[in-house]
Every structure is written in structure tokens, then in C-alpha cells.
Design a protein around this motif. Structure first.
Motif, PDB file in Angstrom:
ATOM      1  N   TRP A 150      48.119  45.080  41.234  1.00  0.00           N
ATOM      2  CA  TRP A 150      47.209  44.788  42.336  1.00  0.00           C
ATOM      3  C   TRP A 150      47.643  43.553  43.107  1.00  0.00           C
ATOM      4  O   TRP A 150      47.621  43.542  44.340  1.00  0.00           O
ATOM      5  CB  TRP A 150      45.785  44.602  41.816  1.00  0.00           C
ATOM      6  N   GLN A 151      48.067  42.494  42.426  1.00  0.00           N
ATOM      7  CA  GLN A 151      48.485  41.284  43.137  1.00  0.00           C
ATOM      8  C   GLN A 151      49.706  41.556  44.018  1.00  0.00           C
ATOM      9  O   GLN A 151      49.827  40.992  45.112  1.00  0.00           O
ATOM     10  CB  GLN A 151      48.760  40.150  42.142  1.00  0.00           C
ATOM     11  N   LYS A 155      49.695  41.098  48.083  1.00  0.00           N
ATOM     12  CA  LYS A 155      50.713  40.293  48.758  1.00  0.00           C
ATOM     13  C   LYS A 155      51.401  41.111  49.854  1.00  0.00           C
ATOM     14  O   LYS A 155      51.632  40.611  50.966  1.00  0.00           O
ATOM     15  CB  LYS A 155      51.752  39.807  47.746  1.00  0.00           C
ATOM     16  N   ILE A 156      51.724  42.356  49.562  1.00  0.00           N
ATOM     17  CA  ILE A 156      52.369  43.235  50.552  1.00  0.00           C
ATOM     18  C   ILE A 156      51.452  43.436  51.758  1.00  0.00           C
ATOM     19  O   ILE A 156      51.900  43.394  52.907  1.00  0.00           O
ATOM     20  CB  ILE A 156      52.722  44.586  49.901  1.00  0.00           C
ATOM     21  N   GLN A 298      36.396  41.946  42.589  1.00  0.00           N
ATOM     22  CA  GLN A 298      35.817  41.402  43.821  1.00  0.00           C
ATOM     23  C   GLN A 298      36.831  41.452  44.969  1.00  0.00           C
ATOM     24  O   GLN A 298      36.461  41.657  46.124  1.00  0.00           O
ATOM     25  CB  GLN A 298      35.336  39.977  43.564  1.00  0.00           C
ATOM     26  N   GLN A 299      38.114  41.244  44.663  1.00  0.00           N
ATOM     27  CA  GLN A 299      39.139  41.379  45.696  1.00  0.00           C
ATOM     28  C   GLN A 299      39.211  42.817  46.209  1.00  0.00           C
ATOM     29  O   GLN A 299      39.348  43.048  47.417  1.00  0.00           O
ATOM     30  CB  GLN A 299      40.499  40.951  45.144  1.00  0.00           C
ATOM     31  N   LEU A 300      39.109  43.769  45.300  1.00  0.00           N
ATOM     32  CA  LEU A 300      39.132  45.179  45.688  1.00  0.00           C
ATOM     33  C   LEU A 300      37.983  45.506  46.633  1.00  0.00           C
ATOM     34  O   LEU A 300      38.152  46.206  47.628  1.00  0.00           O
ATOM     35  CB  LEU A 300      39.066  46.071  44.448  1.00  0.00           C
ATOM     36  N   GLN A 301      36.809  44.983  46.318  1.00  0.00           N
ATOM     37  CA  GLN A 301      35.641  45.184  47.168  1.00  0.00           C
ATOM     38  C   GLN A 301      35.919  44.652  48.582  1.00  0.00           C
ATOM     39  O   GLN A 301      35.645  45.325  49.582  1.00  0.00           O
ATOM     40  CB  GLN A 301      34.426  44.470  46.584  1.00  0.00           C
ATOM     41  N   LYS A 330      42.530  34.759  52.626  1.00  0.00           N
ATOM     42  CA  LYS A 330      41.323  34.306  51.908  1.00  0.00           C
ATOM     43  C   LYS A 330      41.103  35.149  50.647  1.00  0.00           C
ATOM     44  O   LYS A 330      40.829  34.621  49.571  1.00  0.00           O
ATOM     45  CB  LYS A 330      40.115  34.409  52.811  1.00  0.00           C
ATOM     46  N   ILE A 331      41.247  36.456  50.782  1.00  0.00           N
ATOM     47  CA  ILE A 331      41.031  37.344  49.637  1.00  0.00           C
ATOM     48  C   ILE A 331      42.075  37.067  48.565  1.00  0.00           C
ATOM     49  O   ILE A 331      41.760  37.015  47.356  1.00  0.00           O
ATOM     50  CB  ILE A 331      41.099  38.815  50.091  1.00  0.00           C
ATOM     51  N   GLU A 332      43.332  36.875  48.989  1.00  0.00           N
ATOM     52  CA  GLU A 332      44.413  36.622  48.027  1.00  0.00           C
ATOM     53  C   GLU A 332      44.157  35.338  47.261  1.00  0.00           C
ATOM     54  O   GLU A 332      44.448  35.249  46.061  1.00  0.00           O
ATOM     55  CB  GLU A 332      45.743  36.561  48.777  1.00  0.00           C
ATOM     56  N   ARG A 333      43.611  34.337  47.930  1.00  0.00           N
ATOM     57  CA  ARG A 333      43.300  33.052  47.280  1.00  0.00           C
ATOM     58  C   ARG A 333      41.906  33.059  46.637  1.00  0.00           C
ATOM     59  O   ARG A 333      41.500  32.076  46.028  1.00  0.00           O
ATOM     60  CB  ARG A 333      43.365  31.917  48.307  1.00  0.00           C
ATOM     61  N   PHE A 334      41.192  34.160  46.858  1.00  0.00           N
ATOM     62  CA  PHE A 334      39.835  34.334  46.390  1.00  0.00           C
ATOM     63  C   PHE A 334      38.925  33.239  46.917  1.00  0.00           C
ATOM     64  O   PHE A 334      38.105  32.654  46.215  1.00  0.00           O
ATOM     65  CB  PHE A 334      39.741  34.411  44.866  1.00  0.00           C
TER      66      PHE A 334
END
Length: 336
Positions: A150-151, A155-156, A298-301, A330-334
Motif C-alpha cells: 500500500w505504501q 507513493k506512486i 484511514q489512508q485507504l478511506q 497529506k494522506i501519505e504523511r497522515f
């Protein structure tokens, strides 16, 4: 005599193709064409071992090769449409300074259909990784390699969003890609995502909000408003990018089910009890293993919500690609 005839044909092709490419480069680069290295047919034959089918790494037109000790990717155009071919080369040249665009090194103009040479895409196409297949030398499909984490997918997504944002904002005439999908994203030796294939790209004239053209693109990735009106704005790419995000989320196991019924989910699903159902229905199970209740969940959401907003039928509701890129950071850094 045969050798002389072949040499004359190559010379004719070189000048004809070179002239057309020069015109396209001048038009694309505001009168300052970017220098491109010229390769001979013989050099590319040696680089690919006479286009050995075992060197194919994506569909039937992309080859791995080696030239002067450097690994390269070679694109033989399967469609004989020189306008889109030269557009692809010209925009690739213009975008080659961006880290998330496959860098154009040069091309062979003496072939009847020009051949492009790029930096190496050592880890192949993103579609090959997402759908877990590659072509062997007989063209058969073989399952290989572990699914992307997922990470890695997140990133992609951020890297390709950045490349598309650059297309839209870095030039006086915004460039619209029109075919953003996993099959047009490659991965280098460090798994850095590289956008490629600008053959359908089109520029919006200075001072204009849109340009009109016939409808091109890939089913499920083409903006509905564009299909009805022929109007092309940056929001056409935003819609395509939303579909690209769904590819990253769904992978092989969920992709077909998702697009057999693309109206099953909407942004409102995230405001009620349907959320957990939606995630389980949309997301590749390989991502979800052991992740319930975690940051990944939560990132998936957030990414699924972003994908659906990007695919809103009304272009005015969709964000622009600069905002999409910021949201993915923002999502990548949560930092949600």
C-alpha cells in the motif's frame, strides 16, 4: 542495388521524419527545440538483439535494451499515426526534466516509423505489477512478483499526480495528457513512478479555458463531460486520475468488479455505515491483510474519497491536480 535502395529509403525517411519532428518541437517548445540524440537502425538492432521478443517488457512495442553500457527502453510504435507519434516525442522531450516522467534520450528517424529511446524502466509497467502479469517471449501471460504494498501504491499516486500537475501548470499552454492509467506508468530501478505515452496529449491555447477535439482515451478513464461536449480542460485529466487511483486501490482482484458497476459508490458512502462495506468491496485484499483499524485503513478511506471526488460527473466539482497532489502528500504523511 538493394543496399543502395535501402540506404536511400532511410535517408528519405530521416529527412522527412526529422522535418516533421523539428516542426512539432518548435511548436511545442516556443521556438526553442530541445536537442535529441539520433540513433541509427543498426544501433537499436544491436541494443535489442534484433528486437528479440524476450526483450519485450510491455505489450508488443516496448523493449529493454543496452547501449554503450547503459540500460535503455525502446518504443516501437504499433500505430502508424505520425501526428500522435511526433506529439508523443515532442511532449516527452519537453517533460524530460521532470523526475516522474520517463526521460526521452533520443530517437531513430531513419526508420519509416520513428523509434523512441528512453531511460530504463527496469521494473516494468505499473499495470504489470498491479495486475501481476508480464509477457514472456511467446506473448503468454505469466504470474510473477509480489503485489505492490500500500505504501508503494500511495507513493506512486503522489508521484504521478505531481507529474500531471506539472503538465497543467508549468507552461504557458497547459498540456492535457488524456490517457492517465497504470499501463502508461513505468517504474525505474528504484520503483520511482514515471509517466509516459503523450501521444494523445493536447495543449489549451493561451488565454482559453478549453480546447475542442474528438474523443480519445481509454474506457472507464474518459471524462463523461468531454465525451458529450468534446471540451477538454484540465479536469479531463483529473477524472482520468481518479480512475487511476481506483486502479491502485483495486488491483487485479477488484478492478473488473468495480468497473462493471462504477456507480455503486459515491462520496456520501463515507458519511454513513456503508464505509466499511465500500472499502472491502473496492480495495485489493492484499492491502487489507492485518490492517483493520490501522493508519493504512484511514489512508485507504481518504484515497477512495479523493478518487470518487475526482470522478464526479460535474467537472466544476472536481479539484485541480495541484490540490490533488497536496491532498495525497497529506494522506501519505497522515496529516488528515
Amino acid at each position: 542495388m538493394a543496399g543502395q535502395k535501402g540506404e536511400k529509403e532511410r535517408e528519405r525517411a530521416f529527412y522527412e521524419n526529422g522535418g516533421k519532428l523539428h516542426e512539432k518541437l518548435i511548436a511545442s517548445c516556443n521556438g526553442r527545440p530541445i536537442p535529441i540524440r539520433s540513433y541509427s537502425c543498426e544501433e537499436l538492432l544491436r541494443a535489442t538483439n534484433n528486437y528479440d521478443p524476450s526483450h519485450i517488457f510491455h505489450r508488443d512495442k516496448w523493449y529493454n535494451g543496452s547501449f554503450e553500457g547503459r540500460m535503455i527502453s525502446i518504443k516501437k510504435y504499433s500505430r502508424y499515426d505520425k501526428n500522435s507519434l511526433f506529439t508523443d516525442i515532442a511532449v516527452s522531450a519537453k517533460m524530460s526534466t521532470h523526475n516522474n516522467v520517463l526521460k526521452l534520450i533520443g530517437c531513430c528517424l531513419e526508420a519509416q516509423v520513428p523509434i523512441s529511446v528512453y531511460e530504463s524502466a527496469a521494473n516494468g509497467s505499473l499495470s504489470g505489477r498491479l495486475f501481476n502479469v508480464t509477457s514472456d517471449h511467446d506473448g503468454a501471460q505469466q504470474h510473477q512478483r509480489e503485489p505492490l504494498s500500500w505504501q508503494s501504491r500511495l507513493k506512486i499516486a503522489r508521484e504521478i499526480a505531481h507529474a500531471v500537475s506539472y503538465l497543467h501548470t508549468a507552461f504557458s499552454r497547459p498540456i492535457i495528457h488524456r490517457d492517465i492509467k497504470s499501463g502508461n506508468v513505468f517504474l525505474d530501478q528504484n520503483n520511482v513512478a514515471k509517466l509516459t505515452d503523450f501521444s494523445l496529449s493536447i495543449s489549451i491555447p493561451e488565454g482559453q479555458t478549453h480546447v475542442e477535439d474528438v474523443v480519445y482515451g481509454t474506457v472507464n478513464f474518459v471524462c463523461p463531460h468531454y465525451m458529450v461536449t468534446g471540451y477538454i480542460t484540465e479536469k479531463v485529466d483529473v477524472y482520468g486520475f481518479g480512475s487511476f487511483l481506483l486502479e491502485l486501490l483495486a488491483g487485479q482482484s477488484k478492478w473488473k468488479d468495480l468497473f462493471c458497476n462504477p456507480d455503486s459508490f459515491d462520496v456520501e458512502d463515507f458519511e454513513n455505515d456503508k464505509f466499511f462495506f465500500a472499502i472491502n468491496e473496492v480495495v485489493d485484499p492484499a492491502i487489507l491483510v492485518g490492517e483493520e483499524g490501522s493508519v493504512v485503513w484511514q489512508q485507504l478511506q481518504a484515497v477512495l474519497r479523493l478518487a470518487l471526488i475526482c470522478r464526479k460527473k460535474d467537472p466544476e466539482i472536481r479539484p485541480n491536480m495541484v490540490d490533488v497532489t497536496k491532498e495525497l502528500r497529506k494522506i501519505e504523511r497522515f496529516i488528515l
